[in-house]
Design a protein around this motif. Sequence first.
Motif, PDB file in Angstrom:
ATOM      1  N   VAL A   1      -5.527   5.638  -1.435  1.00  0.00           N
ATOM      2  CA  VAL A   1      -4.844   4.555  -2.157  1.00  0.00           C
ATOM      3  C   VAL A   1      -4.315   3.514  -1.173  1.00  0.00           C
ATOM      4  CG1 VAL A   1      -2.841   4.001  -3.607  1.00  0.00           C
ATOM      5  CG2 VAL A   1      -4.290   5.960  -4.169  1.00  0.00           C
TER       6      VAL A   1
ATOM      7  N   ALA B   1       2.375   1.721  -3.533  1.00  0.00           N
ATOM      8  CA  ALA B   1       1.352   2.175  -4.475  1.00  0.00           C
ATOM      9  C   ALA B   1       0.950   3.618  -4.204  1.00  0.00           C
ATOM     10  CB  ALA B   1       0.126   1.264  -4.395  1.00  0.00           C
TER      11      ALA B   1
ATOM     12  N   VAL C   1      -5.504  -0.326  -1.501  1.00  0.00           N
ATOM     13  CA  VAL C   1      -4.508  -1.355  -1.800  1.00  0.00           C
ATOM     14  C   VAL C   1      -4.301  -2.276  -0.601  1.00  0.00           C
ATOM     15  CG1 VAL C   1      -2.068  -1.765  -2.369  1.00  0.00           C
ATOM     16  CG2 VAL C   1      -3.360  -0.006  -3.587  1.00  0.00           C
TER      17      VAL C   1
ATOM     18  N   VAL D   1      -4.929  -6.283  -0.787  1.00  0.00           N
ATOM     19  CA  VAL D   1      -3.856  -7.243  -0.510  1.00  0.00           C
ATOM     20  C   VAL D   1      -4.245  -8.161   0.646  1.00  0.00           C
ATOM     21  CG1 VAL D   1      -1.467  -7.476   0.298  1.00  0.00           C
ATOM     22  CG2 VAL D   1      -2.020  -5.826  -1.487  1.00  0.00           C
TER      23      VAL D   1
ATOM     24  N   ALA E   1       0.828  -1.206   0.000  1.00  0.00           N
ATOM     25  CA  ALA E   1       0.000   0.000   0.000  1.00  0.00           C
ATOM     26  C   ALA E   1       0.862   1.256   0.000  1.00  0.00           C
ATOM     27  CB  ALA E   1      -0.934  -0.006   1.206  1.00  0.00           C
TER      28      ALA E   1
END
Length: 127
Positions: A105, A83, A109, A113, A80
Amino acid sequence: MTNYYPAPQNPTPYPHTTGDSHVCSASALANMAMAGAVIGGSAAAAKNLRRMQKDEIQPREALLDTGKTALSSAIATAAATAAATSVANAASHAFADRGLLRLAVMFGVGTAVLYGLNRWSDEKSGE
């Protein structure tokens, strides 16, 4: 002789980036992964302690679940962070608050995940 020069200050926000501004440094990712492991592992440990008090699970099962959650949280936090840093660095400078974008984001993310890791783990254990 005393050194009167002040310590250098890093004007860039955490996590620090390397020369390629779209990539987090390895140490920044490792630090964020460690933070994710501590936070996720602490939450899992608290949950599992409560489950042990209610005789829902045995200590060995609680320990394994806590370790699994800490590892998964570390992986999700590192992914995360990478990203979010890439997206925030690539965002237009006209976008006033990249901090909010970065958090959004990271949340998305990290959730994706963790969902994938939990699903994979459940399939491996036959649940």
